[in-house]
Design a protein around this motif. Structure first.
Motif, PDB file in Angstrom:
ATOM      1  N   SER A 121     -11.103  32.900   0.994  1.00 22.75           N
ATOM      2  CA  SER A 121     -10.320  31.821   0.466  1.00 22.75           C
ATOM      3  C   SER A 121     -11.675  31.354  -0.494  1.00 22.75           C
ATOM      4  CB  SER A 121     -10.023  30.508   0.811  1.00 22.75           C
ATOM      5  OG  SER A 121     -11.975  30.212   1.898  1.00 22.75           O
ATOM      6  N   GLU A 122     -12.814  31.761  -0.448  1.00 24.15           N
ATOM      7  CA  GLU A 122     -13.893  31.200  -2.450  1.00 24.15           C
ATOM      8  C   GLU A 122     -13.810  32.345  -2.751  1.00 24.15           C
ATOM      9  OE1 GLU A 122     -18.393  31.589  -2.437  1.00 24.15           O
ATOM     10  OE2 GLU A 122     -18.457  31.295  -0.319  1.00 24.15           O
ATOM     11  N   VAL A 123     -13.775  33.762  -2.973  1.00 24.59           N
ATOM     12  CA  VAL A 123     -13.044  34.192  -3.583  1.00 24.59           C
ATOM     13  C   VAL A 123     -11.456  34.118  -4.378  1.00 24.59           C
ATOM     14  CG1 VAL A 123     -12.135  36.888  -3.816  1.00 24.59           C
ATOM     15  CG2 VAL A 123     -13.843  36.444  -2.172  1.00 24.59           C
ATOM     16  N   GLN A 124     -10.540  33.792  -3.906  1.00 27.77           N
ATOM     17  CA  GLN A 124      -9.530  33.063  -4.353  1.00 27.77           C
ATOM     18  C   GLN A 124      -9.787  32.016  -5.363  1.00 27.77           C
ATOM     19  OE1 GLN A 124      -6.983  34.001  -4.954  1.00 27.77           O
ATOM     20  NE2 GLN A 124      -5.352  31.957  -5.557  1.00 27.77           N
ATOM     21  N   GLU A 125     -10.495  31.145  -4.840  1.00 25.76           N
ATOM     22  CA  GLU A 125     -11.357  29.776  -5.858  1.00 25.76           C
ATOM     23  C   GLU A 125     -11.824  30.503  -6.848  1.00 25.76           C
ATOM     24  OE1 GLU A 125     -13.941  25.591  -5.576  1.00 25.76           O
ATOM     25  OE2 GLU A 125     -14.061  27.819  -3.671  1.00 25.76           O
ATOM     26  N   ILE A 126     -12.503  31.145  -6.847  1.00 21.68           N
ATOM     27  CA  ILE A 126     -12.907  32.026  -8.226  1.00 21.68           C
ATOM     28  C   ILE A 126     -11.573  32.711  -9.428  1.00 21.68           C
ATOM     29  CG2 ILE A 126     -14.531  34.010  -8.808  1.00 21.68           C
ATOM     30  CD1 ILE A 126     -16.789  33.453  -6.503  1.00 21.68           C
ATOM     31  N   ILE A 127     -10.946  33.421  -8.055  1.00 16.67           N
ATOM     32  CA  ILE A 127      -9.784  33.682  -9.080  1.00 16.67           C
ATOM     33  C   ILE A 127      -9.228  33.405  -9.447  1.00 16.67           C
ATOM     34  CG2 ILE A 127      -7.765  35.341  -8.740  1.00 16.67           C
ATOM     35  CD1 ILE A 127      -9.457  37.233  -6.906  1.00 16.67           C
ATOM     36  N   SER A 128      -8.856  32.033  -9.056  1.00 14.84           N
ATOM     37  CA  SER A 128      -8.204  30.770  -9.421  1.00 14.84           C
ATOM     38  C   SER A 128      -8.400  30.558 -10.852  1.00 14.84           C
ATOM     39  CB  SER A 128      -7.523  29.706  -8.645  1.00 14.84           C
ATOM     40  OG  SER A 128      -8.885  28.708  -8.386  1.00 14.84           O
ATOM     41  N   HIS A 129      -9.617  30.508 -10.795  1.00 12.13           N
ATOM     42  CA  HIS A 129     -10.230  30.028 -12.095  1.00 12.13           C
ATOM     43  C   HIS A 129     -10.534  30.950 -13.497  1.00 12.13           C
ATOM     44  CE1 HIS A 129     -12.004  26.130 -10.777  1.00 12.13           C
ATOM     45  NE2 HIS A 129     -11.957  26.416  -9.290  1.00 12.13           N
ATOM     46  N   ILE A 130      -9.964  31.850 -12.821  1.00 10.39           N
ATOM     47  CA  ILE A 130     -10.057  33.251 -13.941  1.00 10.39           C
ATOM     48  C   ILE A 130      -8.432  33.476 -14.131  1.00 10.39           C
ATOM     49  CG2 ILE A 130     -10.369  36.006 -13.973  1.00 10.39           C
ATOM     50  CD1 ILE A 130     -12.834  35.059 -12.390  1.00 10.39           C
ATOM     51  N   THR A 131      -7.548  33.667 -13.112  1.00  8.40           N
ATOM     52  CA  THR A 131      -6.125  33.777 -13.897  1.00  8.40           C
ATOM     53  C   THR A 131      -5.139  33.403 -13.440  1.00  8.40           C
ATOM     54  OG1 THR A 131      -5.992  34.867 -11.440  1.00  8.40           O
ATOM     55  CG2 THR A 131      -6.966  36.610 -12.870  1.00  8.40           C
ATOM     56  N   ASN A 132      -5.552  31.927 -13.160  1.00 10.99           N
ATOM     57  CA  ASN A 132      -4.049  31.131 -12.136  1.00 10.99           C
ATOM     58  C   ASN A 132      -3.493  31.966 -11.490  1.00 10.99           C
ATOM     59  OD1 ASN A 132      -5.131  28.385 -13.864  1.00 10.99           O
ATOM     60  ND2 ASN A 132      -4.422  29.902 -15.234  1.00 10.99           N
ATOM     61  N   HIS A 133      -4.448  32.993 -10.483  1.00 14.57           N
ATOM     62  CA  HIS A 133      -3.524  33.849  -9.593  1.00 14.57           C
ATOM     63  C   HIS A 133      -2.513  32.926  -8.132  1.00 14.57           C
ATOM     64  CE1 HIS A 133      -2.158  37.189  -7.843  1.00 14.57           C
ATOM     65  NE2 HIS A 133      -2.922  37.740  -8.237  1.00 14.57           N
ATOM     66  N   THR A 134      -1.917  33.085  -7.649  1.00 10.75           N
ATOM     67  CA  THR A 134      -0.789  32.515  -6.107  1.00 10.75           C
ATOM     68  C   THR A 134      -1.446  32.653  -5.321  1.00 10.75           C
ATOM     69  OG1 THR A 134       0.705  32.883  -7.925  1.00 10.75           O
ATOM     70  CG2 THR A 134       0.213  31.052  -8.205  1.00 10.75           C
ATOM     71  N   SER A 135      -1.911  34.359  -5.101  1.00  9.49           N
ATOM     72  CA  SER A 135      -1.082  34.585  -3.742  1.00  9.49           C
ATOM     73  C   SER A 135      -2.199  34.223  -2.493  1.00  9.49           C
ATOM     74  CB  SER A 135      -2.186  36.225  -4.141  1.00  9.49           C
ATOM     75  OG  SER A 135      -3.480  36.419  -4.930  1.00  9.49           O
ATOM     76  N   TYR A 136      -2.769  33.208  -2.796  1.00  6.39           N
ATOM     77  CA  TYR A 136      -3.855  32.369  -1.857  1.00  6.39           C
ATOM     78  C   TYR A 136      -2.647  31.865  -1.390  1.00  6.39           C
ATOM     79  CZ  TYR A 136      -6.688  30.154   1.103  1.00  6.39           C
ATOM     80  OH  TYR A 136      -7.255  29.103   2.460  1.00  6.39           O
ATOM     81  N   GLU A 137      -1.892  30.856  -1.989  1.00  4.45           N
ATOM     82  CA  GLU A 137      -0.738  30.219  -1.839  1.00  4.45           C
ATOM     83  C   GLU A 137       0.490  30.527  -0.860  1.00  4.45           C
ATOM     84  OE1 GLU A 137      -2.301  29.812  -4.567  1.00  4.45           O
ATOM     85  OE2 GLU A 137      -3.557  27.719  -4.678  1.00  4.45           O
ATOM     86  N   GLU A 138       0.546  32.174  -0.995  1.00 11.17           N
ATOM     87  CA  GLU A 138       1.347  32.872  -0.401  1.00 11.17           C
ATOM     88  C   GLU A 138       1.271  33.034   0.729  1.00 11.17           C
ATOM     89  OE1 GLU A 138       2.180  35.946  -2.699  1.00 11.17           O
ATOM     90  OE2 GLU A 138       2.539  35.316  -4.483  1.00 11.17           O
ATOM     91  N   LEU A 139      -0.486  33.178   1.419  1.00  9.09           N
ATOM     92  CA  LEU A 139      -0.500  34.057   2.415  1.00  9.09           C
ATOM     93  C   LEU A 139      -0.575  32.706   3.046  1.00  9.09           C
ATOM     94  CD1 LEU A 139      -3.863  35.587   1.061  1.00  9.09           C
ATOM     95  CD2 LEU A 139      -2.695  36.377   2.127  1.00  9.09           C
ATOM     96  N   ILE A 140      -0.817  31.541   2.684  1.00  6.55           N
ATOM     97  CA  ILE A 140      -1.094  30.537   3.620  1.00  6.55           C
ATOM     98  C   ILE A 140       0.721  29.818   4.043  1.00  6.55           C
ATOM     99  CG2 ILE A 140      -1.413  27.753   3.368  1.00  6.55           C
ATOM    100  CD1 ILE A 140      -3.445  27.567   1.963  1.00  6.55           C
ATOM    101  N   GLU A 141       1.708  30.077   3.151  1.00  2.83           N
ATOM    102  CA  GLU A 141       2.952  29.934   3.423  1.00  2.83           C
ATOM    103  C   GLU A 141       3.906  30.860   4.599  1.00  2.83           C
ATOM    104  OE1 GLU A 141       6.511  28.022   2.848  1.00  2.83           O
ATOM    105  OE2 GLU A 141       4.605  27.332   1.474  1.00  2.83           O
ATOM    106  N   GLU A 142       2.476  31.994   4.441  1.00  2.00           N
ATOM    107  CA  GLU A 142       2.925  33.128   5.005  1.00  2.00           C
ATOM    108  C   GLU A 142       2.980  32.693   6.916  1.00  2.00           C
ATOM    109  OE1 GLU A 142       2.360  36.475   3.354  1.00  2.00           O
ATOM    110  OE2 GLU A 142       3.706  36.888   2.218  1.00  2.00           O
ATOM    111  N   ASN A 143       1.550  32.287   6.446  1.00  5.35           N
ATOM    112  CA  ASN A 143       0.249  32.831   7.765  1.00  5.35           C
ATOM    113  C   ASN A 143      -0.499  30.713   7.935  1.00  5.35           C
ATOM    114  OD1 ASN A 143      -0.583  32.754  10.434  1.00  5.35           O
ATOM    115  ND2 ASN A 143      -2.274  34.419   9.846  1.00  5.35           N
ATOM    116  N   PRO A 144       0.058  29.697   7.921  1.00  3.64           N
ATOM    117  CA  PRO A 144      -0.720  28.277   7.494  1.00  3.64           C
ATOM    118  C   PRO A 144      -2.294  28.145   8.426  1.00  3.64           C
ATOM    119  CG  PRO A 144       1.158  27.762   8.704  1.00  3.64           C
ATOM    120  CD  PRO A 144       1.701  29.253   7.674  1.00  3.64           C
TER     121      PRO A 144
END
Length: 328
Positions: free
Chosen positions: A244-267
């Motif tokens: 999640s820390e990696v995703q937070e950093i990436i979100s600032h770079i690319t506005n990536h949404t894959s972490y939200e997908e992961l939570i949706e699949e396995n909250p």
């Protein structure tokens, strides 16, 4: 945004690390040995400099009380003030040591106390060094300031060097053994880091991701209670927070949404695992997930400014619509 796999110097160096502990100990044994070394370091400090120890514990508790997300002990937060009071009010050395142990502070907190004592103690020993070119007035001022900070008095001044060296020796033993425990779990962290690197299409360097995962293992070792003896499982759960820390950093770079997908699949796997209590990002994800369950239509969430969690199908449709609009 995506890239290609790039060789990582840091990853290669971590991978080449040879384990210093050749015996296969249990998780409980690793933590018990580590706690033994730490206790040999903090026990003489607490016995001989009780004022320093009391002030430090009181400040740590005060800091944690105004930051509800920070967990400084494995004990229940509602009971912790009672244990702290018992420690602060102890009348004998034996009771003080016993009550400090009952606090079950994170090892990082204990290491902080030892580091502070050794840092100030080293300054104290160097005040009257012939290599110290400061004036006599400045030396005298520093001397008494450090004595006041550490609680040095007539009872412990004569034995200060012996106590200092004892604390230093066992602290170094503890930190060295801690690094050896981290070595045992380095391969696990690197495999997880490499998978995360691939999952997020090489956007963030493998150097950075590897470092985040290795530091996360250190956090897990500091926080795992030796009474539970489940270090491996605890570390596996903490590696979720590294992702999640990696995703937070990436979100600032690319506005990536894959972490939200992961939570949706396995909250539950992401929301209820052990994670870094200092991470406000995870708290936001927690709110987003449950706010959507309570208000699926989004009427209240829009008013409150709570972000939307988008599943993979919705994201795909939105991206398709955006491309069509750009062509028109």
């Amino acid at each position: 945004m995506s890239g290609k796999y790039t060789h990582s110097r840091v990853f290669a160096e971590y991978k080449a690390v040879d384990e210093d502990i050749k015996e296969n100990l249990t998780s409980l044994e690793y933590l018990q040995i580590l706690d033994y070394y730490f206790k040999k370091a903090w026990e003489p400090l607490i016995i001989n400099f009780p004022t320093l120890a009391r002030n430090y514990v009181a400040k740590v508790l005060g800091y944690a009380s105004i930051r509800s997300s920070i967990k400084i002990s494995s004990e229940e937060k509602s009971y912790l003030p009672i244990f702290v009071f018992n420690f602060l009010s102890a009348q004998t050395n034996e009771v003080m040591v016993e009550n400090f142990e009952k606090l079950h502070l994170n090892r990082g907190i204990i290491a902080g106390l030892l580091h502070y004592f050794l840092k100030q103690g080293n300054k104290y020993l160097e005040v009257w060094s012939p290599f110290n070119k400061q004036t006599i007035d400045k030396k005298t001022k520093d001397f008494y300031e450090i004595e006041n900070l550490l609680g040095i008095n007539n009872n412990n001044r004569e034995n200060f060097l012996t106590i200092f060296n004892t604390v230093k020796y066992w602290n170094e033993k503890a930190l060295d053994f801690r690094s050896k425990i981290i070595q045992k779990y380095t391969r696990m962290a690197l495999l997880a880091a490499q998978k995360t690197y691939e999952d997020y299409h090489y956007v963030l360097s493998l150097d950075d991701i590897s470092s985040i995962y290795i530091m996360t293992i250190g956090k897990a070792v500091d926080r795992c209670d030796s009474r539970l003896g489940v270090l491996t499982t605890f570390i596996q759960n903490w590696l979720q927070s590294a992702k999640s820390e990696v995703q937070e950093i990436i979100s600032h770079i690319t506005n990536h949404t894959s972490y939200e997908e992961l939570i949706e699949e396995n909250p539950e796997g992401y929301l209820f695992s052990h994670y870094d209590p200092n991470s406000s990002f995870i708290n936001v994800e927690y709110i987003m997930h449950y706010a959507k369950q309570i208000d699926p239509d989004g009427a209240l969430r829009i008013q409150l400014g709570i972000p939307e969690i988008l599943d993979a199908l919705t994201i795909k449709e939105l991206n398709k619509y955006a491309k069509n609009r750009s062509f028109s």
